[in-house]
Design a protein around this motif. Structure first.
Motif, PDB file in Angstrom:
ATOM      1  N   ARG A 152      40.057  13.971 -74.913  1.00  0.00           N
ATOM      2  CA  ARG A 152      39.030  13.072 -75.434  1.00  0.00           C
ATOM      3  C   ARG A 152      38.614  13.552 -76.823  1.00  0.00           C
ATOM      4  NH1 ARG A 152      33.487  12.880 -72.179  1.00  0.00           N
ATOM      5  NH2 ARG A 152      33.356  14.946 -73.142  1.00  0.00           N
ATOM      6  N   GLY A 153      38.676  12.643 -77.794  1.00  0.00           N
ATOM      7  CA  GLY A 153      38.337  13.001 -79.169  1.00  0.00           C
ATOM      8  C   GLY A 153      39.513  13.418 -80.018  1.00  0.00           C
ATOM      9  N   SER A 154      40.708  13.548 -79.420  1.00  0.00           N
ATOM     10  CA  SER A 154      41.896  13.902 -80.201  1.00  0.00           C
ATOM     11  C   SER A 154      42.236  12.778 -81.181  1.00  0.00           C
ATOM     12  CB  SER A 154      43.100  14.137 -79.286  1.00  0.00           C
ATOM     13  OG  SER A 154      42.924  15.262 -78.476  1.00  0.00           O
ATOM     14  N   PRO A 155      42.744  13.117 -82.361  1.00  0.00           N
ATOM     15  CA  PRO A 155      43.089  12.071 -83.337  1.00  0.00           C
ATOM     16  C   PRO A 155      44.276  11.223 -82.878  1.00  0.00           C
ATOM     17  CG  PRO A 155      43.791  14.225 -84.125  1.00  0.00           C
ATOM     18  CD  PRO A 155      42.986  14.473 -82.891  1.00  0.00           C
ATOM     19  N   ILE A 156      44.126   9.922 -83.027  1.00  0.00           N
ATOM     20  CA  ILE A 156      45.190   8.972 -82.710  1.00  0.00           C
ATOM     21  C   ILE A 156      45.762   8.378 -83.997  1.00  0.00           C
ATOM     22  CG2 ILE A 156      45.725   6.754 -81.609  1.00  0.00           C
ATOM     23  CD1 ILE A 156      45.281   8.982 -79.608  1.00  0.00           C
ATOM     24  N   GLY A 157      44.903   8.014 -84.920  1.00  0.00           N
ATOM     25  CA  GLY A 157      45.332   7.409 -86.183  1.00  0.00           C
ATOM     26  C   GLY A 157      44.129   7.061 -87.023  1.00  0.00           C
ATOM     27  N   ARG A 158      44.275   5.985 -87.805  1.00  0.00           N
ATOM     28  CA  ARG A 158      43.168   5.540 -88.649  1.00  0.00           C
ATOM     29  C   ARG A 158      43.039   4.024 -88.581  1.00  0.00           C
ATOM     30  NH1 ARG A 158      43.980   7.890 -94.475  1.00  0.00           N
ATOM     31  NH2 ARG A 158      46.091   7.144 -94.142  1.00  0.00           N
ATOM     32  N   VAL A 159      41.820   3.563 -88.729  1.00  0.00           N
ATOM     33  CA  VAL A 159      41.532   2.125 -88.702  1.00  0.00           C
ATOM     34  C   VAL A 159      42.307   1.427 -89.809  1.00  0.00           C
ATOM     35  CG1 VAL A 159      39.739   0.384 -89.073  1.00  0.00           C
ATOM     36  CG2 VAL A 159      39.258   2.386 -87.661  1.00  0.00           C
ATOM     37  N   GLY A 160      42.886   0.283 -89.478  1.00  0.00           N
ATOM     38  CA  GLY A 160      43.625  -0.484 -90.469  1.00  0.00           C
ATOM     39  C   GLY A 160      43.546  -1.974 -90.195  1.00  0.00           C
ATOM     40  N   ALA A 161      44.566  -2.687 -90.647  1.00  0.00           N
ATOM     41  CA  ALA A 161      44.631  -4.136 -90.447  1.00  0.00           C
ATOM     42  C   ALA A 161      46.084  -4.575 -90.330  1.00  0.00           C
ATOM     43  CB  ALA A 161      43.937  -4.863 -91.588  1.00  0.00           C
ATOM     44  N   THR A 162      46.913  -3.735 -89.681  1.00  0.00           N
ATOM     45  CA  THR A 162      48.314  -4.076 -89.525  1.00  0.00           C
ATOM     46  C   THR A 162      48.487  -5.139 -88.441  1.00  0.00           C
ATOM     47  OG1 THR A 162      48.600  -2.218 -87.998  1.00  0.00           O
ATOM     48  CG2 THR A 162      49.118  -1.832 -90.313  1.00  0.00           C
ATOM     49  N   GLY A 163      49.657  -5.759 -88.429  1.00  0.00           N
ATOM     50  CA  GLY A 163      49.903  -6.829 -87.455  1.00  0.00           C
ATOM     51  C   GLY A 163      49.240  -8.113 -87.888  1.00  0.00           C
ATOM     52  N   ASN A 164      48.608  -8.807 -86.940  1.00  0.00           N
ATOM     53  CA  ASN A 164      48.003 -10.107 -87.249  1.00  0.00           C
ATOM     54  C   ASN A 164      46.510 -10.008 -87.577  1.00  0.00           C
ATOM     55  OD1 ASN A 164      46.954  -9.558 -84.754  1.00  0.00           O
ATOM     56  ND2 ASN A 164      47.685 -11.421 -83.751  1.00  0.00           N
ATOM     57  N   ALA A 165      46.051  -8.827 -87.997  1.00  0.00           N
ATOM     58  CA  ALA A 165      44.645  -8.644 -88.361  1.00  0.00           C
ATOM     59  C   ALA A 165      44.405  -9.090 -89.800  1.00  0.00           C
ATOM     60  CB  ALA A 165      44.235  -7.188 -88.196  1.00  0.00           C
ATOM     61  N   ASN A 166      43.176  -9.506 -90.079  1.00  0.00           N
ATOM     62  CA  ASN A 166      42.782  -9.901 -91.430  1.00  0.00           C
ATOM     63  C   ASN A 166      42.560  -8.646 -92.276  1.00  0.00           C
ATOM     64  OD1 ASN A 166      41.514 -10.811 -93.756  1.00  0.00           O
ATOM     65  ND2 ASN A 166      40.244 -12.308 -92.698  1.00  0.00           N
ATOM     66  N   PRO A 167      43.261  -8.491 -93.395  1.00  0.00           N
ATOM     67  CA  PRO A 167      43.082  -7.303 -94.237  1.00  0.00           C
ATOM     68  C   PRO A 167      41.652  -7.127 -94.730  1.00  0.00           C
ATOM     69  CG  PRO A 167      45.037  -8.534 -94.895  1.00  0.00           C
ATOM     70  CD  PRO A 167      44.303  -9.397 -93.923  1.00  0.00           C
ATOM     71  N   ASP A 168      40.898  -8.228 -94.808  1.00  0.00           N
ATOM     72  CA  ASP A 168      39.510  -8.132 -95.267  1.00  0.00           C
ATOM     73  C   ASP A 168      38.558  -7.670 -94.172  1.00  0.00           C
ATOM     74  OD1 ASP A 168      40.210  -9.019 -97.816  1.00  0.00           O
ATOM     75  OD2 ASP A 168      39.986 -11.119 -97.258  1.00  0.00           O
ATOM     76  N   GLY A 169      39.060  -7.543 -92.957  1.00  0.00           N
ATOM     77  CA  GLY A 169      38.209  -7.112 -91.840  1.00  0.00           C
ATOM     78  C   GLY A 169      38.868  -6.018 -91.028  1.00  0.00           C
ATOM     79  N   PRO A 170      39.090  -4.834 -91.609  1.00  0.00           N
ATOM     80  CA  PRO A 170      39.752  -3.760 -90.865  1.00  0.00           C
ATOM     81  C   PRO A 170      38.966  -3.397 -89.605  1.00  0.00           C
ATOM     82  CG  PRO A 170      38.672  -2.898 -92.828  1.00  0.00           C
ATOM     83  CD  PRO A 170      38.625  -4.389 -92.938  1.00  0.00           C
ATOM     84  N   HIS A 171      39.691  -3.146 -88.532  1.00  0.00           N
ATOM     85  CA  HIS A 171      39.025  -2.821 -87.274  1.00  0.00           C
ATOM     86  C   HIS A 171      40.028  -2.203 -86.309  1.00  0.00           C
ATOM     87  CE1 HIS A 171      40.783  -6.815 -86.497  1.00  0.00           C
ATOM     88  NE2 HIS A 171      40.866  -6.431 -85.233  1.00  0.00           N
ATOM     89  N   LEU A 172      39.491  -1.582 -85.262  1.00  0.00           N
ATOM     90  CA  LEU A 172      40.314  -1.129 -84.157  1.00  0.00           C
ATOM     91  C   LEU A 172      40.224  -2.146 -83.033  1.00  0.00           C
ATOM     92  CD1 LEU A 172      42.014   1.063 -82.675  1.00  0.00           C
ATOM     93  CD2 LEU A 172      39.830   1.887 -81.749  1.00  0.00           C
ATOM     94  N   HIS A 173      41.354  -2.654 -82.611  1.00  0.00           N
ATOM     95  CA  HIS A 173      41.443  -3.475 -81.405  1.00  0.00           C
ATOM     96  C   HIS A 173      41.641  -2.494 -80.249  1.00  0.00           C
ATOM     97  CE1 HIS A 173      43.070  -6.961 -78.972  1.00  0.00           C
ATOM     98  NE2 HIS A 173      43.681  -5.945 -78.357  1.00  0.00           N
ATOM     99  N   PHE A 174      40.647  -2.419 -79.365  1.00  0.00           N
ATOM    100  CA  PHE A 174      40.683  -1.427 -78.287  1.00  0.00           C
ATOM    101  C   PHE A 174      40.650  -2.126 -76.941  1.00  0.00           C
ATOM    102  CE2 PHE A 174      38.357   1.536 -75.389  1.00  0.00           C
ATOM    103  CZ  PHE A 174      39.351   2.503 -75.290  1.00  0.00           C
ATOM    104  N   ALA A 175      41.619  -1.806 -76.101  1.00  0.00           N
ATOM    105  CA  ALA A 175      41.708  -2.419 -74.775  1.00  0.00           C
ATOM    106  C   ALA A 175      41.908  -1.341 -73.719  1.00  0.00           C
ATOM    107  CB  ALA A 175      42.852  -3.425 -74.723  1.00  0.00           C
TER     108      ALA A 175
END
Length: 207
Positions: free
Chosen positions: A158-181
């Motif tokens: 828990r708390g280990s680094p996974i990556g960084r917030v971005g907007a790759t795929g079908n995300a809007n570059p103007d709204g970077p976010h993490l999609h978490f499921a």
């Protein structure tokens, strides 16, 4: 003779003036502590962006899960689990955690990296982490990049680094976010299967 001497004097003066001026500009702007510096080329900028890491700040939800974006508090989360997607063709089945590009993404719970996957028209750069008991998959999507050295089969805490917030795929570059499921898994289900559950109450403590 006087004319030649006058020409030589003018030439010498011009050369000395140019040399002194060049040294002044170099000293002031080439390497001076308070002067302007030349901008690095595109390759250097891209390399810096790809390797820069920010400080990590872990906040815990009421169930003990870490909010998977550094510095985000439970009261900043929004429940987007049932929002419509693809023009109403499906529901979100996840929450979006808004944060600036490059904000560290961390593991919500301990487990093992089961799949690192790129989905051009979907989640972009994604990571799937299965819990130690095998019953849960934690899905991190739209990443800018992975944490250095992250690989399939790797154990994370828990708390280990996974990556960084971005907007790759079908995300809007103007709204970077993490999609978490979060997906509940049964025996034999693969990394892309399982039944989605709402992460919001687990992270924010609200229904």
């Amino acid at each position: 003779m006087r004319a030649l001497r006058r020409i030589f004097t003018h030439l010498l003066t011009a050369v000395l003036t140019a040399a002194i001026t060049s040294l002044y500009w170099y000293g002031t702007y080439g390497r001076g502590s308070g002067g302007a510096r030349a901008e690095p080329g595109p390759e250097l900028v891209e390399k810096a962006v790809a390797t820069a890491e920010g400080p990590v700040e872990v906040s815990l939800g009421p169930t003990g899960l870490a909010i998977p974006v550094s510095g985000i508090r439970p009261n900043q989360l929004v429940d987007t689990y049932k929002q419509a997607r693809a023009g109403g063709a499906r529901v979100h089945d996840a929450i979006d955690i808004m944060a600036p590009h490059g904000t560290p993404v961390i593991a919500a719970a301990p487990g093992r990296v089961e799949k690192l996957f790129f989905s051009k028209g979907g989640g972009g750069i994604t990571a799937y982490v299965r819990s130690d008991d095998g019953k849960w998959i934690y899905y991190y999507a739209h990443l800018q990049d992975y944490a250095p050295g992250l690989k399939e089969g790797q154990k994370v805490e828990r708390g280990s680094p996974i990556g960084r917030v971005g907007a790759t795929g079908n995300a809007n570059p103007d709204g970077p976010h993490l999609h978490f499921a979060i997906h509940r898994m049964v025996s034999g289900e693969d990394w892309h299967e399982g039944t989605a559950i709402n992460p919001y109450p687990l992270l924010a403590g609200k229904r």
